[in-house]
Design an enzyme around this catalytic site. Structure first.
Site, PDB file in Angstrom:
ATOM      1  NE  ARG A   4     -20.066 -21.802  72.836  1.00 49.26           N
ATOM      2  CZ  ARG A   4     -19.809 -20.634  74.048  1.00 49.26           C
ATOM      3  NH1 ARG A   4     -18.825 -21.362  74.957  1.00 49.26           N
ATOM      4  NH2 ARG A   4     -20.978 -19.775  74.182  1.00 49.26           N
ATOM      5  CG  HIS A  27     -22.113 -16.621  71.412  1.00 48.57           C
ATOM      6  ND1 HIS A  27     -23.143 -17.208  71.522  1.00 48.57           N
ATOM      7  CD2 HIS A  27     -21.995 -16.419  72.941  1.00 48.57           C
ATOM      8  CE1 HIS A  27     -23.551 -17.534  73.072  1.00 48.57           C
ATOM      9  NE2 HIS A  27     -22.611 -17.618  73.729  1.00 48.57           N
TER      10      HIS A  27
HETATM   11  C1  NCD Z   1     -18.944 -15.751  75.805  1.00 46.27           C
HETATM   12  C2  NCD Z   1     -18.405 -16.496  74.859  1.00 46.27           C
HETATM   13  O1  NCD Z   1     -18.700 -18.204  74.940  1.00 46.27           O
HETATM   14  O2  NCD Z   1     -18.462 -15.878  74.099  1.00 46.27           O
HETATM   15  N1  NCD Z   1     -19.555 -16.874  77.180  1.00 46.27           N
HETATM   16  C3  NCD Z   1     -21.138 -16.593  76.958  1.00 46.27           C
HETATM   17  O3  NCD Z   1     -21.170 -17.199  76.343  1.00 46.27           O
HETATM   18  N2  NCD Z   1     -21.426 -16.185  77.667  1.00 46.27           N
HETATM   19  C4  NCD Z   1     -18.030 -14.559  76.231  1.00 46.27           C
HETATM   20  C5  NCD Z   1     -16.385 -15.212  76.708  1.00 46.27           C
HETATM   21  O4  NCD Z   1     -16.440 -16.473  76.805  1.00 46.27           O
HETATM   22  O5  NCD Z   1     -15.469 -14.943  76.867  1.00 46.27           O
END
Ligand code: NCD
Length: 306
Positions: A101, A129
């Site tokens: 990430r 994502h």
């Molecule tokens: C999301 C992201 O990181 O984009 N979260 C996640 O991974 N479940 C949504 C968010 O942060 O709003």
């Protein structure tokens, strides 16, 4: 070697196979409990996360493998100026698969070009994502029984919300999909997605500002958080953050079988009273996220139960 960088890296058929595998894992977890023995997953997280990182770790542990990694840029050599490309070369010597990430759009793609092991994009800036999308697709398929002929309302921060961008890309490949895009005018879906994804695939969609008016049309309501960390201007964030709040009163306008999804974390956009509504699927979604990540790890490592 395969990576998962964009939701389109798998064909619809491959995706269906992956969701079938995830569903088999859900129903027969013990069959898979040792299959990754001796394998290691590295989680390289340059941005905050709870669910995504922990669900990847839980997925690998459930498969009998082990995990290593870091959970912030500050605690890695990025703080000393190491590039993502160099980091992944190093990690390729320590692990068999990596989930990355990163706040910069495209960083996992760059990593994949230099990597000796499969790379999974666990969220890159406001871009994509794909593993959240796999989670969303499994949730919809499991609870609705189909991924076609659905009217999907996407509500909140459609500009910076990477989960929304990836979900749109993945769903336009199914028939009979319609989108209702509900956002303030400052946070609409980016033009490149409207042109290259929605228009290009002749997908029916409309953009609206009010949630109430469209509630009765929806099969799925996908709520999102206003993405504070992507705003340049805090006042603008404060002005927009409570644009939509889903309450039980609003739920009265919806169909009996509508599902509410949310990638989480929730801030204010879903009132806690909605959590007890049988249509609230966002906590079940978290559980499906572990099964699809287990299926993804097995698919990328090309491991099968004999
Ligand atoms: C999301 C992201 O990181 O984009 N979260 C996640 O991974 N479940 C949504 C968010 O942060 O709003």
């Amino acid at each position: 070697m395969r990576h998962l960088i964009s939701p389109l890296d798998f064909s619809v058929e491959e995706l269906n196979n992956l969701l079938d595998l995830a569903s088999d894992i859900e129903h027969n977890p013990e069959k898979y409990s040792q299959i990754c023995k001796g394998k290691k997953l590295a989680t390289l997280f340059y941005e905050p996360s709870t669910r995504t990182r922990l669900s990847f770790e839980a997925a690998m542990l459930n498969l009998g493998g082990s995990v290593l990694g870091f959970s912030s840029a500050d605690s890695s050599s990025a703080a000393k100026g190491e590039s993502v490309a160099d980091t992944i070369r190093i990690v390729s010597c320590y692990a068999d698969i990596a989930a990355i990430r990163h706040p910069k759009e495209g960083a996992p793609l760059v990593a994949a070009t230099k990597s000796g092991i499969p790379v999974i994009n666990a969220g890159d800036g406001g871009h994509q994502h794909p593993t959240q999308t796999l989670t969303d697709l499994m949730t919809i398929r499991s609870l609705k029984g189909r991924l076609d002929n659905l009217t999907i309302g996407l509500c909140g921060d459609l500009k910076f919300g990477r989960t929304v961008h990836s979900l749109i890309k993945a769903l336009v490949r199914y028939t009979g999909i319609k989108f209702v895009l509900i956002s303030p005018k400052e946070l609409t879906v980016p033009d490149y997605i409207k042109q290259d994804v929605l228009d290009e695939n002749n997908i029916e969609y409309k953009e609206v500002r009010q949630l109430d008016d469209v509630m009765p049309e929806l099969d799925i309501l996908y709520m999102t958080r206003v993405q504070k960390e992507r705003f340049f201007n805090e006042e603008e964030y404060i002005r927009l953050k409570d644009s939509y709040i889903l309450t039980q009163d609003k739920m009265k306008l919806a169909r009996e079988d509508m599902l509410v999804l949310h990638p989480l974390p929730r801030v204010n956009e879903i009132s806690v009273e909605v959590d007890d509504d049988p249509r609230a699927a966002y906590f079940k979604q978290v559980q499906y996220g572990v099964y699809v990540r287990m299926a993804l790890i097995l698919t990328l490592l090309e491991l099968e139960v004999k």
